[in-house]
Design an enzyme around this catalytic site. Sequence first.
Site, PDB file in Angstrom:
ATOM      1  N   HIS A  80     -21.972 -63.414  71.722  1.00 23.76           N
ATOM      2  CA  HIS A  80     -21.065 -62.351  72.185  1.00 23.76           C
ATOM      3  C   HIS A  80     -21.341 -61.967  73.640  1.00 23.76           C
ATOM      4  O   HIS A  80     -21.217 -60.805  74.025  1.00 23.76           O
ATOM      5  CB  HIS A  80     -21.163 -61.100  71.300  1.00 23.76           C
ATOM      6  CG  HIS A  80     -20.750 -61.319  69.875  1.00 23.76           C
ATOM      7  ND1 HIS A  80     -19.470 -61.067  69.420  1.00 23.76           N
ATOM      8  CD2 HIS A  80     -21.430 -61.768  68.800  1.00 23.76           C
ATOM      9  CE1 HIS A  80     -19.404 -61.344  68.122  1.00 23.76           C
ATOM     10  NE2 HIS A  80     -20.578 -61.777  67.729  1.00 23.76           N
ATOM     11  N   ASN A 153     -16.262 -58.061  63.501  1.00 23.68           N
ATOM     12  CA  ASN A 153     -15.518 -59.170  64.099  1.00 23.68           C
ATOM     13  C   ASN A 153     -14.032 -59.038  63.759  1.00 23.68           C
ATOM     14  O   ASN A 153     -13.649 -58.195  62.945  1.00 23.68           O
ATOM     15  CB  ASN A 153     -16.023 -60.504  63.553  1.00 23.68           C
ATOM     16  CG  ASN A 153     -17.298 -60.986  64.245  1.00 23.68           C
ATOM     17  OD1 ASN A 153     -17.664 -60.485  65.304  1.00 23.68           O
ATOM     18  ND2 ASN A 153     -17.954 -61.956  63.639  1.00 23.68           N
ATOM     19  N   HIS A 344     -26.215 -51.818  67.333  1.00 21.80           N
ATOM     20  CA  HIS A 344     -27.210 -52.141  66.299  1.00 21.80           C
ATOM     21  C   HIS A 344     -26.627 -51.736  64.947  1.00 21.80           C
ATOM     22  O   HIS A 344     -26.251 -50.578  64.750  1.00 21.80           O
ATOM     23  CB  HIS A 344     -28.498 -51.375  66.599  1.00 21.80           C
ATOM     24  CG  HIS A 344     -29.541 -51.479  65.524  1.00 21.80           C
ATOM     25  ND1 HIS A 344     -29.663 -52.575  64.689  1.00 21.80           N
ATOM     26  CD2 HIS A 344     -30.533 -50.620  65.157  1.00 21.80           C
ATOM     27  CE1 HIS A 344     -30.673 -52.374  63.862  1.00 21.80           C
ATOM     28  NE2 HIS A 344     -31.212 -51.204  64.104  1.00 21.80           N
TER      29      HIS A 344
HETATM   30 FE1  HDD Z   1     -24.237 -60.344  65.422  1.00 25.17          FE
HETATM   31  C1  HDD Z   1     -24.229 -59.400  68.654  1.00 25.17           C
HETATM   32  C2  HDD Z   1     -20.998 -59.226  65.078  1.00 25.17           C
HETATM   33  C3  HDD Z   1     -24.088 -61.636  62.218  1.00 25.17           C
HETATM   34  C4  HDD Z   1     -27.472 -61.155  65.624  1.00 25.17           C
HETATM   35  N1  HDD Z   1     -22.885 -59.486  66.644  1.00 25.17           N
HETATM   36  C5  HDD Z   1     -23.077 -59.159  67.941  1.00 25.17           C
HETATM   37  C6  HDD Z   1     -21.906 -58.538  68.479  1.00 25.17           C
HETATM   38  C7  HDD Z   1     -20.981 -58.484  67.468  1.00 25.17           C
HETATM   39  C8  HDD Z   1     -21.604 -59.086  66.315  1.00 25.17           C
HETATM   40  C9  HDD Z   1     -19.589 -57.930  67.552  1.00 25.17           C
HETATM   41  C10 HDD Z   1     -21.716 -58.068  69.906  1.00 25.17           C
HETATM   42  C11 HDD Z   1     -22.019 -56.605  70.057  1.00 25.17           C
HETATM   43  C12 HDD Z   1     -21.771 -56.180  71.486  1.00 25.17           C
HETATM   44  O1  HDD Z   1     -20.599 -56.158  71.886  1.00 25.17           O
HETATM   45  O2  HDD Z   1     -22.754 -55.929  72.182  1.00 25.17           O
HETATM   46  N2  HDD Z   1     -22.813 -60.479  63.970  1.00 25.17           N
HETATM   47  C13 HDD Z   1     -21.580 -59.863  63.998  1.00 25.17           C
HETATM   48  C14 HDD Z   1     -20.969 -59.983  62.702  1.00 25.17           C
HETATM   49  C15 HDD Z   1     -21.832 -60.664  61.897  1.00 25.17           C
HETATM   50  C16 HDD Z   1     -22.998 -60.969  62.698  1.00 25.17           C
HETATM   51  C17 HDD Z   1     -19.608 -59.417  62.334  1.00 25.17           C
HETATM   52  C18 HDD Z   1     -21.703 -61.045  60.465  1.00 25.17           C
HETATM   53  C19 HDD Z   1     -21.151 -60.308  59.578  1.00 25.17           C
HETATM   54  N3  HDD Z   1     -25.533 -61.262  64.165  1.00 25.17           N
HETATM   55  C20 HDD Z   1     -25.298 -61.684  62.878  1.00 25.17           C
HETATM   56  C21 HDD Z   1     -26.523 -62.168  62.288  1.00 25.17           C
HETATM   57  C22 HDD Z   1     -27.502 -62.014  63.248  1.00 25.17           C
HETATM   58  C23 HDD Z   1     -26.847 -61.449  64.417  1.00 25.17           C
HETATM   59  C24 HDD Z   1     -26.669 -62.711  60.891  1.00 25.17           C
HETATM   60  C25 HDD Z   1     -28.959 -62.347  63.216  1.00 25.17           C
HETATM   61  C26 HDD Z   1     -29.683 -62.480  62.151  1.00 25.17           C
HETATM   62  N4  HDD Z   1     -25.589 -60.359  66.910  1.00 25.17           N
HETATM   63  C27 HDD Z   1     -26.889 -60.686  66.751  1.00 25.17           C
HETATM   64  C28 HDD Z   1     -27.722 -60.455  67.995  1.00 25.17           C
HETATM   65  C29 HDD Z   1     -26.656 -59.868  68.978  1.00 25.17           C
HETATM   66  C30 HDD Z   1     -25.390 -59.889  68.157  1.00 25.17           C
HETATM   67  C31 HDD Z   1     -28.480 -61.646  68.479  1.00 25.17           C
HETATM   68  C32 HDD Z   1     -26.545 -60.541  70.331  1.00 25.17           C
HETATM   69  C33 HDD Z   1     -26.431 -59.440  71.344  1.00 25.17           C
HETATM   70  C34 HDD Z   1     -26.691 -58.230  70.602  1.00 25.17           C
HETATM   71  O3  HDD Z   1     -26.938 -58.536  69.292  1.00 25.17           O
HETATM   72  O4  HDD Z   1     -26.721 -57.108  71.058  1.00 25.17           O
HETATM   73  O5  HDD Z   1     -28.739 -59.559  67.734  1.00 25.17           O
END
Ligand code: HDD
Length: 692
Positions: A80, A153, A344
């Site tokens: 993202h 999402n 978060h």
């Molecule tokens: Fe995630 C970012 C949505 C599963 C780990 N995620 C992130 C963002 C969105 C989502 C919208 C961007 C937020 C922003 O604008 O800063 N993610 C989802 C959805 C998931 C999902 C809808 C499943 C239902 N994500 C998911 C899993 C993991 C992560 C299973 C890790 C185990 N996601 C992250 C992250 C991020 C992230 C690496 C990257 C940047 C951030 O968090 O701030 O922690």
Amino acid sequence: MHGGEAAAAESGVAPAAAVPAADPPVASGRFLTTNQGVRISDNQNTLRAGARGPSLLEDFAFREKIMHFDHERIPERAVHARGSGAHGVFRVYRSLSQYTTAAFLTDPSATTPVFVRFSTVNGSRGSADTARDARGFATKFYTSQGVFDLVGNNIPVFFIQDAIKFPDLVHAFKPEPHNEIPQASTAHDNFWDFISLTPESMHMVMWTMSDRAIPRSYRTMEGFGVHTFRLVNARGESTLVKWHWKPLLGISSLVWPEAHKLMGIDADYHRRDLWDAIATRNYPEYELALQLLPESEAEKAPFDVLDSTKIWPEELIPAQRVGRLTLNRNPDNFFEETEQSAFHIGHLVPGIDATEDPLFQGRLFSYLDTQLNRFGTPNFSQLPINQPKSAVNTFNQDGFMRYNNRPGKVNYEPNSLGARADEANAAQGGFVSYAAPVSGRKARTRAESFGDHYSQATLFFQSQTEREKKHIVMALQFELSKVQSAAVRQRMLGHLANIDTRLVREVAAALGMPAPSGRPNTAIGTSPALSEESLPRPSAKGRLVAILVADGVDGADVTALKAAVTKAKAASHVIAPHLGTVAAAGGSEVAVNATFFNSESVQYDAVYVPSGAGALRTNAEALHFVREAYKHYKPIGADGDGEAFLTAALGSRSGQPGVVVGRTAASTAPAFIDAVVAHRHWTRSGTEDVPA
Ligand code: HDD
């Protein structure tokens, strides 16, 4: 009296003038200064020994400037990374106290400030907006009880059921590690290799291969919390909930060749659209809709509510519209707000709780951890965009960039020497985790109820219109044709065979491979709410109409059309062979917004050729503009000799659906606006052989 003042009074020495509590030093005043506030005399030349001599180390202004520049970047988000943000407000329609104690969901008079960040998942921070991908829809609610983040999402299911697979999923869809190719695209071996070995991803694959993955705008896509959450009421009772955002403009998407082209022509297409809409007060709006299921009924549902690869069909559990989100303010600074916003999934408030969904549970760890990597400090929560708007009272202290430790002597709890900071209980608004019963043996295992990976993929495919099915087929043909490994392609066909027989047959044909047979669960039926095309398209609001003109155009006709477009709450741009103005028949002038060399039809929702623009008949770019709009099923209108231009561009196709002609703009406008509301005219024929 402060301690310093008391000591000064005792010693008889006048205290130094109190330093006023200053605002942070932002750019203000006439003169350019260093970070230390020293005025700079010359920002163009370094200090050097002689006009042609070496630069001097002594040049503190230069060194500070370069040091700061060298450290401007923070790590982009691991996923993202590419996103756009907006501020807004949320208001609930009626109290949901029956289900939750969350104040922002129980007080219809409360306006809760929010910050929303939309994003693509795959591409890096500078990648193009219109890539085929899921979109992030993350909402930060600054509630009176603290921050609640709904990190969702635009697709209601996820690729995997367990968070332990997330790093592999992301490695697989990102550019391949040896050559960093391809950017922001899943059309490559690694992605499809992983997917073909991960049957649980099939449902989400159907969504990402559908037009949902190429939205027309952030304003015209849905949002989903994906997981099942819990709402908890004052009696401590839990109701399971799925969150939905429903755009008031309806759902609309691009067509793939259009999305493809836009990646080059305007990489910021969605960012610009969001910004312009807010700047012109066409505020994007979404309704919050909730699917609610009493905890006691979860067992009876035909799917496991803890499985993030499953939807709750809306025909089974209706999505009740409970509140409205309005995005009404653009950020002042992209980095400070959009880039530094830190979401978060564990930012929960009383009355909203997590479930045992293994994807949810893993996310609860990942988001804080990732913010530590991005900001290098736990103090990211002090950045203005992340600060709660309710009171913060904590003994957490210090760390990089901390600036508001609590004042005074005491920094621990319990204490008897300083101000008390009592813990709150539930009655005082304290967060109490829902007492979900938990039992079982420790094991690395997956519930059997998570085992059906194909039925809902079939449900999605079967629920699409003919045109939508065709687009899914074409997307898979495109993506899998980029896969070099025949074994991966073959394995994917094996999965598609378990989703739909026609789907696998048509994809296999394009790959030049035999279609395997499978066992699709056709009895699963359909869910009409899953078809974008079948949902209502409420108005022309927010659409952009291109009006093609040249010298000699009928100025009154242009004015009439623009008025009709504005009345429909849409916008228009006048496009001509050159910028400035064109000379209208009768001596007036028509102002030009864009030209045929700086814009293309893919940037517009509809095209109109007014009377007097016939001179464009010999303009190849203008002819191409209209042909391409035709090919992308867009509304096309013309009046007077504009009709002759249409005939030159489209030949006999000018009688096809969505092509509206008339005598004057005033008389043609109503039918043209109706065509704009309909958006795409799928029943139009002859799109394949248009030379555009
Ligand atoms: Fe995630 C970012 C949505 C599963 C780990 N995620 C992130 C963002 C969105 C989502 C919208 C961007 C937020 C922003 O604008 O800063 N993610 C989802 C959805 C998931 C999902 C809808 C499943 C239902 N994500 C998911 C899993 C993991 C992560 C299973 C890790 C185990 N996601 C992250 C992250 C991020 C992230 C690496 C990257 C940047 C951030 O968090 O701030 O922690």
